[in-house]
Motif scaffolding. Structure first.
Motif, short mmCIF file in Angstrom:
data_model
loop_
_atom_site.label_atom_id
_atom_site.label_comp_id
_atom_site.label_asym_id
_atom_site.label_seq_id
_atom_site.Cartn_x
_atom_site.Cartn_y
_atom_site.Cartn_z
N ARG A 169 5.72 -5.16 0.50
CA ARG A 169 4.95 -4.16 1.22
C ARG A 169 5.89 -3.07 1.73
O ARG A 169 7.10 -3.31 1.89
N ILE A 227 5.98 0.21 4.73
CA ILE A 227 5.39 1.07 5.76
C ILE A 227 6.23 2.34 5.83
O ILE A 227 7.46 2.27 6.01
N VAL A 272 1.72 1.81 3.11
CA VAL A 272 0.95 2.18 4.30
C VAL A 272 1.67 3.38 4.92
O VAL A 272 2.79 3.24 5.42
N LEU A 331 1.86 6.17 7.70
CA LEU A 331 1.36 6.58 9.01
C LEU A 331 2.06 7.87 9.41
O LEU A 331 3.28 7.89 9.57
N THR A 386 7.27 -7.30 12.92
CA THR A 386 6.81 -7.73 11.58
C THR A 386 7.89 -8.43 10.76
O THR A 386 7.57 -9.08 9.77
N PHE A 424 9.82 -6.80 8.96
CA PHE A 424 10.10 -5.91 7.83
C PHE A 424 11.54 -5.39 7.94
O PHE A 424 12.07 -5.22 9.02
N HIS A 429 -3.64 -0.05 12.83
CA HIS A 429 -3.53 0.44 11.45
C HIS A 429 -2.82 -0.58 10.55
O HIS A 429 -3.21 -0.78 9.40
N LEU A 430 -1.76 -1.16 11.06
CA LEU A 430 -1.01 -2.12 10.24
C LEU A 430 -1.86 -3.36 9.95
O LEU A 430 -1.91 -3.85 8.83
N ALA A 459 -4.28 -2.93 7.34
CA ALA A 459 -3.66 -2.96 6.01
C ALA A 459 -3.11 -4.35 5.69
O ALA A 459 -2.27 -4.50 4.80
N ILE A 486 -1.10 -6.25 7.34
CA ILE A 486 0.29 -6.52 7.70
C ILE A 486 0.29 -7.27 9.02
O ILE A 486 -0.28 -6.82 10.02
#
Lengths: 401, 401
Positions: A150, A152, A172, A174, A192, A194, B393-394, B397, B399
């Motif tokens: 994924r 972001i 995603v 933003l 997350t 990430f 928002h995440l 999606a 996440i």
């Protein structure tokens, strides 16, 4: 998928080369030991150079960075045929253009993201997060998509065509106010897991492994042309500049080259944190940034990597203004190469210096013209197709008819 | 600058291969002897294949089409590092993508224009003239600029980003109503002596030499992968299709390959002159064209070259609709490759056929996503950067945070 031909053995502080860290995990906020409240020092990747096969530079050009795997961190993420871009000699200026718009997402950033996304894959992160208004974000999204990760993207408002570009790889995206991107990046990393492929330190450190990908620009130029006398590099945070320098420095270390080229950093005159740092004798600093059309390299904050590259190569930090970049962009178009205006900073810098060099000069153009601010805002008039009307237009353009 | 390694010896009618013409001048309106009021037959270039060096396909990849000079018309115009594009294997579909967006102007057209502009330079024309709404016009302008020739582009209304693109190479761009382009092209050729690199005949014949440039797609695939079982090619006038077929047919003739791939032409369902010609047993025909987002390959008129390629390769002419192309485009983006929607026609065609092939399958993506109609029309909202908003928002999606 895993490429285990890497000779990487660890991370090493640029602030103090005696300080070493294991290769994993990548230090995404620079060197903890040498960084201070005002200056963050990056790390770089260290290699067991004795393990690099001597025939590496004689091998045929393969597809993607895999060709150079022994001199890169492990390539855990699959490639998209990045790198391998052509060198094109311009007749008038006598310089060679290294045209990085031939990459998978049409900018040099693909070299960095193959390596940075590989780092994310290597530590098993569920995805990556990137703060970018353009090339870096789209490139990160593309390599994440290719790797099944994924992505972001924290985007600041971007030119219209770039908005579509950023969304095309399934990330995603933003769009947030520019200054909100970095605190959000840190928060997203914390919440997350990430992996960040953008900077989050005071002065720029960015990704620990990513700039290693830029070394391949040097390897390719060396394989085709030898060592240029000078190179002119569009400069934002200075990661490309550092990568190019390090690539040539490794060629010297491997006994293949006698010297590195002199590296000329070309920053927009509207900002110029590297020029400021060099003139003030600082490792890295920040500046106020004025308006410039070269948004791709408009940075308030510099990084120590760029300072190292300029000092070690006996180079210089140049400031080029918007008119100089626009003129260079126009002339590159008139030679058949349409690049982003920030990409033309290299040629603009070369023209400013007007120095005679004892050997070939290479200017890097980093990206395609499609990414500029004015793209897509023209609305041409539809002409009356009568011959008299058309003939008048042709004659006005000095075409005999 | 002149590349005299060419083995070209003349032009030969596709309408009757027994009819030959000298190599110069290029027959820009096809074969005068076989063409009728309803069907224009193109010519192709003939070579002395005995003069082609046997080691040609073992040589290292060089920059640009020059690598293949013995099998091309004389390359009088300088190159821009065209060709040499990567093959990328997609994990899900098990196909290879030949990504032509890595060319100098980010489409396959650069292979044609290196050759067509070389023809203009070879006959000493003061410039070239091209009718195009996009990739072909910009590519022609770039190669003309590189060669120091003037260029007139007769453009039909194009997507916003493409308008800027067309103007970036210093050509005289005249936007005129679509149907006015061809009479104006003929008039400009007559009044200026500029060399036409677009079609001006009843059914498509186009440039005599240009499609030879597309043979290099076949050569590159052969050098990397051997002979694929099948290839799926986005098809407008069918020049790329023909070039790919002819390249493989030459490999058979040279004793290097045992067969050609089966070639699947992929036309927009909104038109499809090749599909119509094949189903009606005609050499070439024309159709009404409905609306389609695949403007790059939306052609009312077909050409005999495409018919030859489909028949000789035991291929097929497929019609793909906008939804199929959009789905393929989306999925290519999710694999890290953002192409123009018409470029995705190849993958769309492969998915439609769903046949098992006995060997590798290659889909050609012809161009970058930057050239599509919708590009640059999105205006993303700027989000409130509060964590609660971003987290929502995440989570939307999928996440985890």
């Amino acid at each position: 998928m895993v490429n285990d031909r890497s000779s990487a053995i660890g991370q090493r502080s640029l602030g103090d080369p005696g300080i070493r860290y294991p290769l994993w995990p990548p230090l995404t906020t620079g060197c903890p030991e040498t960084s201070t409240e005002t200056t963050s020092y990056p790390v770089e990747v260290d290699y067991d150079y004795d393990r690099v096969p001597p025939e590496l530079f004689q091998q045929p050009a393969g597809s993607g960075l895999d060709r150079w795997a022994p001199l890169l961190p492990p390539l855990h993420a699959p490639g998209l045929g990045e790198g391998g871009t052509p060198l094109i000699e311009l007749p008038g200026d006598g310089v060679h253009i290294k045209d990085e718009s031939r990459n998978p997402t049409w900018s040099h950033k693909d070299r960095l993201n193959r390596v940075a996304v590989s780092a994310a894959a290597g530590i098993g992160a569920p995805g990556i997060v990137v703060a970018s208004s353009g090339n870096h974000g789209a490139s990160a999204a593309a390599f994440a998509a290719r790797a099944g990760l994924r992505c972001i993207v924290l985007a600041s408002p971007a030119p219209p065509a770039v908005n579509t570009f950023l969304r095309s790889y399934g990330a995603v995206v933003l769009t947030v106010p520019t200054e909100a991107r970095w605190p959000l990046l840190r928060r997203i990393v914390a919440e997350t897991g990430f992996h960040p492929v953008s900077n989050s330190t005071t002065t720029h450190t960015g990704h620990a492994f990513g700039p290693e990908g830029y070394k391949t620009v040097a390897y390719e130029i060396f394989a085709e042309l030898g060592v240029p006398a000078a190179m002119f590099v569009p400069t934002g945070y200075g990661e490309l500049l550092f990568g190019v320098w390090k690539g040539f420095a490794e060629l010297v270390r491997l006994g293949l080259a006698a010297r590195t080229p002199r590296l000329f950093a070309c920053e927009p005159a509207a900002g110029g944190p590297l020029s400021r740092a060099i003139s003030q004798g600082l490792p890295a600093t920040s500046v106020e940034v004025g308006p410039t059309s070269a948004y791709g390299i408009s940075c308030a904050v510099g990084g120590y990597r760029a300072t190292v590259a300029v000092h070690e190569s006996a180079g210089r930090a140049l400031l080029v203004d918007d008119a100089e970049m626009a003129a260079a962009q126009r002339d590159l178009g008139r030679s058949g190469l349409w690049c982003e205006v920030s990409s033309a900073a290299g040629l603009a810098g070369f023209r400013q210096v007007r120095e005679e060099f004892d050997g070939p000069v290479v200017c890097v153009t980093t990206s395609s013209g499609f990414k500029d601010i004015g793209v897509g805002t023209e609305r041409p008039d539809v002409l009356d197709p009568e011959w008299d009307v058309v003939r008048r237009h042709l004659r006005n353009a000095d075409i005999h008819c």
